[in-house]
Motif scaffolding. Sequence first.
Motif, mmCIF file in Angstrom:
data_model
loop_
_atom_site.group_PDB
_atom_site.id
_atom_site.type_symbol
_atom_site.label_atom_id
_atom_site.label_comp_id
_atom_site.label_asym_id
_atom_site.label_seq_id
_atom_site.Cartn_x
_atom_site.Cartn_y
_atom_site.Cartn_z
ATOM 1 N N SER A 155 51.903 39.675 43.223
ATOM 2 C CA SER A 155 52.045 38.227 43.000
ATOM 3 C C SER A 155 50.695 37.540 42.812
ATOM 4 O O SER A 155 50.600 36.533 42.106
ATOM 5 N N GLU A 156 49.650 38.105 43.422
ATOM 6 C CA GLU A 156 48.328 37.473 43.286
ATOM 7 C C GLU A 156 47.842 37.511 41.847
ATOM 8 O O GLU A 156 47.032 36.666 41.448
ATOM 9 N N LEU A 157 48.307 38.477 41.085
ATOM 10 C CA LEU A 157 47.911 38.536 39.669
ATOM 11 C C LEU A 157 48.547 37.380 38.907
ATOM 12 O O LEU A 157 47.896 36.699 38.113
ATOM 13 N N THR A 158 49.814 37.152 39.184
ATOM 14 C CA THR A 158 50.501 36.007 38.571
ATOM 15 C C THR A 158 49.815 34.704 38.994
ATOM 16 O O THR A 158 49.566 33.821 38.165
ATOM 17 N N GLU A 159 49.489 34.616 40.272
ATOM 18 C CA GLU A 159 48.814 33.407 40.771
ATOM 19 C C GLU A 159 47.439 33.244 40.135
ATOM 20 O O GLU A 159 47.036 32.134 39.769
ATOM 21 N N TYR A 160 46.742 34.347 40.010
ATOM 22 C CA TYR A 160 45.392 34.314 39.429
ATOM 23 C C TYR A 160 45.446 33.793 37.987
ATOM 24 O O TYR A 160 44.644 32.943 37.594
ATOM 25 N N MET A 161 46.429 34.291 37.235
ATOM 26 C CA MET A 161 46.565 33.858 35.843
ATOM 27 C C MET A 161 46.935 32.376 35.759
ATOM 28 O O MET A 161 46.511 31.687 34.841
ATOM 29 N N THR A 180 44.572 43.142 42.071
ATOM 30 C CA THR A 180 45.404 42.405 41.131
ATOM 31 C C THR A 180 44.575 41.395 40.349
ATOM 32 O O THR A 180 44.751 41.220 39.144
ATOM 33 N N GLU A 181 43.628 40.747 41.059
ATOM 34 C CA GLU A 181 42.823 39.722 40.395
ATOM 35 C C GLU A 181 41.811 40.356 39.446
ATOM 36 O O GLU A 181 41.478 39.782 38.402
ATOM 37 N N ALA A 182 41.343 41.542 39.814
ATOM 38 C CA ALA A 182 40.405 42.252 38.937
ATOM 39 C C ALA A 182 41.060 42.548 37.593
ATOM 40 O O ALA A 182 40.458 42.365 36.532
ATOM 41 N N ALA A 242 40.224 50.336 36.804
ATOM 42 C CA ALA A 242 41.333 49.474 36.381
ATOM 43 C C ALA A 242 40.837 48.400 35.411
ATOM 44 O O ALA A 242 41.492 48.090 34.407
ATOM 45 N N VAL A 243 39.656 47.853 35.702
ATOM 46 C CA VAL A 243 39.084 46.823 34.834
ATOM 47 C C VAL A 243 38.780 47.410 33.454
ATOM 48 O O VAL A 243 39.114 46.828 32.411
ATOM 49 N N GLU A 244 38.169 48.589 33.444
ATOM 50 C CA GLU A 244 37.809 49.209 32.167
ATOM 51 C C GLU A 244 39.051 49.623 31.373
ATOM 52 O O GLU A 244 39.110 49.462 30.158
ATOM 53 N N LEU A 245 40.052 50.140 32.086
ATOM 54 C CA LEU A 245 41.268 50.589 31.391
ATOM 55 C C LEU A 245 42.092 49.407 30.885
ATOM 56 O O LEU A 245 42.791 49.523 29.878
ATOM 57 N N THR A 246 42.004 48.284 31.580
ATOM 58 C CA THR A 246 42.734 47.102 31.105
ATOM 59 C C THR A 246 42.181 46.676 29.747
ATOM 60 O O THR A 246 42.950 46.393 28.807
#
Lengths: 251, 351
Positions: free
Chosen positions: B34-40, B10-12, B147-151
Motif C-alpha cells: 500500500s505504501e507504493l500506492t500512497e507514494y505515487m 515499495t517507495e524505492a 529492484a530500482v534498476e530492474l524497474t
Amino acid sequence: MSYKIKFKGPESLSGKEFTYCPGCHHGIVHRLVAEIIDELGIREKTLMVAPVGCSVFAYEFFDVDGTVAPHGRAPAVATGMKRAMPENVVFTYQGDGDLAAIGTAEILHAANRGEKITTIFINNAIYGMTGGQMAPTTLLGMKTTTSPYGRSAENEGYPLHMAEILSNLPGVAYLARTKVNKPQDVLKTKKMIKKAFLAQIQGKGFGMVEVLSTCPTNWGIPPVEANKWLEENLVPEFPLGVYVDKVGDEK
Amino acid sequence: MAEKVMVKGTEAIGEAAIRAGCRLYFGYPITPQSELTEYMSRRMPQVDGVFLQAESEVAAVNMLYGAASTGHRVMTSTSSPGYSLMQEGVSYIAGAELPVVFVNVVRGGPGLGDIQPAQSDYFQATKGGGHGDYRLVVYGPESLQEAVELTAKAFDVADKYRNPALILADGMLGQMMEPVEFPDFRDLNTLPDHSSWAMQGAKGREPHKITSFDINEYVLEKMNLRYQEKYKKIIENEQMWEEYKAEDAELVIVAYGTMGRIAKTIVDMARGKGVKAGLFRPITLWPYPYDALAKLADSAKLFFTVEMSMGQMVEDVKLAVNGKKPVEFYGRTGGVVPTPNEVLAKLMELI
C-alpha cells in the motif's frame, strides 16, 4: 450529365459493412454517433472503446482510433485514456450485459468520478451475442434462454434502471434515456448524443445516453413488431427523458 | 547518480518508476504494498503525472490498458490477491501488445492468505495466470538497489517489445529499508516514440486499432504466432542471472529474489563447513535462464532449490538440469521466510 452529392454517409464511419442482424438498432445509433463526431469536428481526436457483445466490432465501424475493452471494463479503459490524453475525446459504446451486469462497478465509479468521457448505452433488455440470455434489464415475466419461465422478482430480482441510478451522482453532467424506433425519436436522440459529447468537451463531467433498442433475433419477433414491442413494453418500464443536463449552450 | 538514500522497498520502486518516465499510475491499496500506492499519490502531482485510486484491481488494470494504449509509460502495483484480480487485464494487455509495468509484492496464499512475504505466485507470474498463450517478462529482484534498476529496465524492455513486464517482489522486499542509489530522471523527450501504433487521435493518418481480438481462428493463430516470434527474441536477448561462487560448486543452490539473497549467506556457511556450495540466482524468471543453469549441470553433483513456496520454480530447475543431476527441494510457505540455519541443516542432510 453531372451529379451532385446531396446526401452521404458520415466521414466518421469507416464504410465497413455492419454485421448486425436485420432490424437491430445498433446501425442507427452508430450513424448518429458518427454524424455528431463529424458535426463537432472531433474525428481526428476521438478515441473509442468498444465493448464485448454484438457491438464488439464497433471499433472497426468508426473511422477513429479504437480499442476493445474486456467485458464491462470500457469505462475503466476510457478513464485511463482520458487521463493520459485529456485533450482528446473519449467515448465508450456498451450494451446492457456489458454496462449493467459485469461492468456495473466500472460505470458507476467512472460516472461518480465525473470522468470526462461519453457513454452510449444500448439497452435491449437481453444478451445479444451470446444468444438471448437474461440481462439485468430484462423485464419481469420476460422469457429468455436463461429465464425460460419468465423473469421473476423472487429469483432474479428487478430490471436494473441505470439512468435513474447514475442520475443521482453529482459527477454526471448529462444523462438521457431515449429510443430510435421512430424517425422523430432518431432526431431527438441525435441531439442527446451531441449533448453527451458536449458534456465532455465542455469539461463538465460524465455524459451518457441510454438508448432503448430492439433485438428482433433474440426477442424472436420480426423487426416491425420489435419496434412496437419496445414501445409497449420497454418504454413503460424505462421512462424516457433527460435526467441530467448541465451542458451549456453550444458556442 | 545521486548519493545513497535510505528508502522503503515499495517507495524505492515507485521512485524508480517515476525516474524511468512513468507518469500514470493506477492502483488499489493492498498490504504489503500500500505504501507504493500512497507514494505515487504524493509524487505524481509533483511531476505533473496522473495518480488515480481505482475502485478495484480489475478497474486499475483496465485503466492501465487505456492509458498504455495512448503510448505513455504506465504502471500499477499490487499484492497477490490483487494480482489475481488483474489477470483478466494482464491477458488482454499481453494480447494487445501494450508496454505496461506491473509490480506484484507477493504475500502468502492461496486465497486471502496473509500479509507475510512469499514466492508462491511464481506459477501465476511465469506460466500465465490469465487465459491464452502469452508471456510477461518477469524480474525477481533480491535487493532494493536491484529492484530500482530492474524497474527502469522493465519499462525499457516493455517498450522495446511492446510487451508487459512484471516486477515479482515479495513482502520482504516491499517492507524492508535499505540504502539505494537512484538513477537520474529520464528526459521524457528521450522515451521511445510510440506514435506509429498508439491511440492519440487519427489526425492525418489511418485510425489505429488496438485489440487482442480476431473472430477468425486462422487470423488469431497468426497473431499468436507473431507473439511467439517476439517471445523468442526476448528469450534470446533478455535472460539475466547471477552466479555466486558457482564456478567450482559441487552443490548448486538455486533461489531467486529474497530467497536468493538469503542463499548467499547459506553458501558462505556451507563453504565454512567444507561443502563446495554455490548459488545460481535467476534474475529474469521469464525468460528463465535455462541454458546457463544447464551448463552448471556438467560440473555440479547436486542441485538444491530453495523457495518461499511449496515448490514452483523447482520445475524450471528440473527442466534446465534435464535429469543430468538430482534436484532436491526445500521450501517454507504461508509467509514463512526460511532461516539460513534451517536451510543449511537441510543441505547438510543431503550430502
